[in-house]
Enzyme design. Structure first.
Site, PDB file in Angstrom:
ATOM      1  N   ALA A  10     -14.804  14.518  12.916  1.00 18.79           N
ATOM      2  CA  ALA A  10     -15.265  15.497  12.122  1.00 18.79           C
ATOM      3  C   ALA A  10     -15.780  15.088  10.730  1.00 18.79           C
ATOM      4  O   ALA A  10     -16.789  15.587  10.224  1.00 18.79           O
ATOM      5  CB  ALA A  10     -14.427  16.639  12.080  1.00 18.79           C
ATOM      6  N   LYS A 109      -6.806   8.742   5.122  1.00 15.94           N
ATOM      7  CA  LYS A 109      -5.715   9.040   4.442  1.00 15.94           C
ATOM      8  C   LYS A 109      -4.350   9.014   4.977  1.00 15.94           C
ATOM      9  O   LYS A 109      -4.088   9.446   6.235  1.00 15.94           O
ATOM     10  CB  LYS A 109      -5.758  10.494   3.823  1.00 15.94           C
ATOM     11  CG  LYS A 109      -7.161  10.907   3.071  1.00 15.94           C
ATOM     12  CD  LYS A 109      -7.273  12.451   2.810  1.00 15.94           C
ATOM     13  CE  LYS A 109      -8.610  12.606   2.303  1.00 15.94           C
ATOM     14  NZ  LYS A 109      -8.612  14.084   2.047  1.00 15.94           N
ATOM     15  N   GLY A 141     -10.135  13.140  -1.421  1.00 18.11           N
ATOM     16  CA  GLY A 141      -9.840  14.326  -2.200  1.00 18.11           C
ATOM     17  C   GLY A 141      -9.697  15.615  -1.203  1.00 18.11           C
ATOM     18  O   GLY A 141     -10.078  15.375  -0.017  1.00 18.11           O
ATOM     19  N   LYS A 196       0.408  13.883   0.893  1.00 19.47           N
ATOM     20  CA  LYS A 196      -0.080  15.396   0.861  1.00 19.47           C
ATOM     21  C   LYS A 196      -0.137  15.742   2.279  1.00 19.47           C
ATOM     22  O   LYS A 196       0.312  17.100   2.693  1.00 19.47           O
ATOM     23  CB  LYS A 196      -1.257  15.691   0.220  1.00 19.47           C
ATOM     24  CG  LYS A 196      -2.649  14.994   0.714  1.00 19.47           C
ATOM     25  CD  LYS A 196      -3.443  15.630   2.149  1.00 19.47           C
ATOM     26  CE  LYS A 196      -4.354  15.090   2.214  1.00 19.47           C
ATOM     27  NZ  LYS A 196      -5.171  15.708   3.570  1.00 19.47           N
ATOM     28  N   ASP A 249      -5.905  18.125  -3.524  1.00 20.54           N
ATOM     29  CA  ASP A 249      -5.760  17.588  -1.900  1.00 20.54           C
ATOM     30  C   ASP A 249      -4.544  18.509  -1.362  1.00 20.54           C
ATOM     31  O   ASP A 249      -4.470  18.794  -0.390  1.00 20.54           O
ATOM     32  CB  ASP A 249      -5.609  16.198  -1.555  1.00 20.54           C
ATOM     33  CG  ASP A 249      -6.503  15.979  -0.285  1.00 20.54           C
ATOM     34  OD1 ASP A 249      -6.926  16.966   0.255  1.00 20.54           O
ATOM     35  OD2 ASP A 249      -6.626  14.778   0.200  1.00 20.54           O
ATOM     36  N   GLU A 286      -2.762  13.159  10.462  1.00 18.28           N
ATOM     37  CA  GLU A 286      -2.345  12.023  10.245  1.00 18.28           C
ATOM     38  C   GLU A 286      -0.675  12.064   9.499  1.00 18.28           C
ATOM     39  O   GLU A 286      -0.055  11.037   9.546  1.00 18.28           O
ATOM     40  CB  GLU A 286      -3.102  11.614   8.665  1.00 18.28           C
ATOM     41  CG  GLU A 286      -4.554  11.047   9.300  1.00 18.28           C
ATOM     42  CD  GLU A 286      -4.388   9.683   9.906  1.00 18.28           C
ATOM     43  OE1 GLU A 286      -3.421   9.163  10.094  1.00 18.28           O
ATOM     44  OE2 GLU A 286      -5.474   9.040  10.067  1.00 18.28           O
TER      45      GLU A 286
END
Length: 338
Positions: A10, A109, A141, A196, A249, A286
């Site tokens: 994606a 990330k 970001g 995050k 984020d 993740e």
């Protein structure tokens, strides 16, 4: 500029589409995937049916499934190589593009997991192990792939210790709909992008249990403190966490309905097993894979991360959803601060 994006998930697809359609100057963009069948389907259907089925691929986007071993020499002709793989695939992909002279940037990330030797490494640490000669950095970001592909206003941060990498990323992707800021604090940007995801699982749990907006605000705020503590301990600048890859984020991933990590937490709050929650996504979350390594690194550094620890205990089945809330709210009083 001649750009190749390695990975047609994606996010890789969205960034390639954006570079083709929104760049202020013309770019030659190639989107590559390992799966020749996927590329063939995309060529015939004009969309990436699995990852972005509602986004039409621009006619000037080139598609390729050539083996990377054969692409090796061809990669020398590109001005920018973008690695759009999950964190688990970054080590192998960096090894395969080692020797490329053009700037290289990864999009994933998180913290590497699944290997005792890896010790929960971030992208820049993996780079130093497998391809230290590359001029490289990370593009991160607050960004949902679908909205970037739809040209909705978005801001990203290009982080690298190499000025040429930062400038190349800005030139490649900055447009009327996508604003790219430069930052040389790679550690801070990567810690923000990785932690995050873990905190978004906690917020999804909070929302799924209908604990209210007060609870959500508290989780996000104290989660930001956890993220900052770990980042500073790893050498980041504290102010980075008030920027796009930190607060920005975190807010997006913790509150947005398109967030896969938030959806995992929500599903767990509804009684689903972790396997069921992950299977329902159809994509990688993740935070599920990096939560344990985040806490492991924090523990090694003597950094307290109670929210992240609760997420790990929940994912490991040691506590249930309501127990996680009790565990957090039962902590003793403390002064606010990092």
């Amino acid at each position: 500029m001649k750009i190749i994006v390695l990975g047609a998930g994606a996010w890789g697809t969205a960034l390639a589409v954006s570079a083709c359609t929104n760049a202020r100057v013309g770019h030659e963009v190639t989107l590559w995937a390992r799966d020749a069948g996927q590329i063939d389907a995309m060529s015939h259907q004009g969309v990436n049916a699995r990852y972005l089925p509602t986004v039409e691929l621009p006619s000037n986007l080139s598609l390729s499934a050539a083996p990377l071993a054969l692409l090796g020499q061809d990669l020398l002709g590109y001005d920018l190589v973008v690695l759009a793989c999950p964190m688990a695939g970054l080590r192998g992909l960096l090894s395969q593009v080692n020797g490329v002279k053009a700037p290289v940037a990864w999009l994933c990330k998180g913290f590497e997991s699944g290997s005792a030797a890896a010790d929960g490494l971030m992208g820049h640490e993996i780079l130093s192990q497998v391809a230290p000669g590359l001029a490289a950095g990370v593009l991160s970001g607050p960004s949902f792939a679908l909205e970037v592909a739809q040209s909705k206003p978005t801001a990203l941060v290009a982080a690298s210790s190499d000025l040429r990498v930062r400038d190349t990323l800005v030139a490649a992707f900055h447009s009327a709909s996508l604003r790219v800021y430069a930052n040389d604090d790679v550690v801070g940007v990567e810690v923000g992008g990785g932690v995050k995801n873990v905190l978004a699982i906690a917020t999804g749990l909070c929302d799924g249990l209908n604990l209210g907006l007060n609870a959500r605000a508290a989780l996000i705020t104290r989660g930001l403190a956890e993220m900052t503590r770990l980042g500073v301990a790893l050498g980041a600048r504290a102010e980075t966490f008030m920027g796009l890859s930190g607060l920005g984020d975190l807010v997006l991933t913790a509150t947005g309905d398109l967030s896969r990590n938030r959806r995992v937490g929500f599903a767990l709050s509804q009684g689903q097993t972790l396997a069921q929650a992950v299977a329902s996504l159809g994509h990688v979350a993740e935070g599920v894979y990096s939560a344990r390594t985040v806490v492991q690194r924090a523990r090694t550094l003597g950094v307290e991360m109670p929210i992240s620890q609760c997420v790990v205990d929940l994912l490991d089945g040691k506590i249930g959803a309501t127990q996680a809330v009790t565990q957090l709210m039962g902590r003793g009083p403390a002064a606010e601060g990092l």
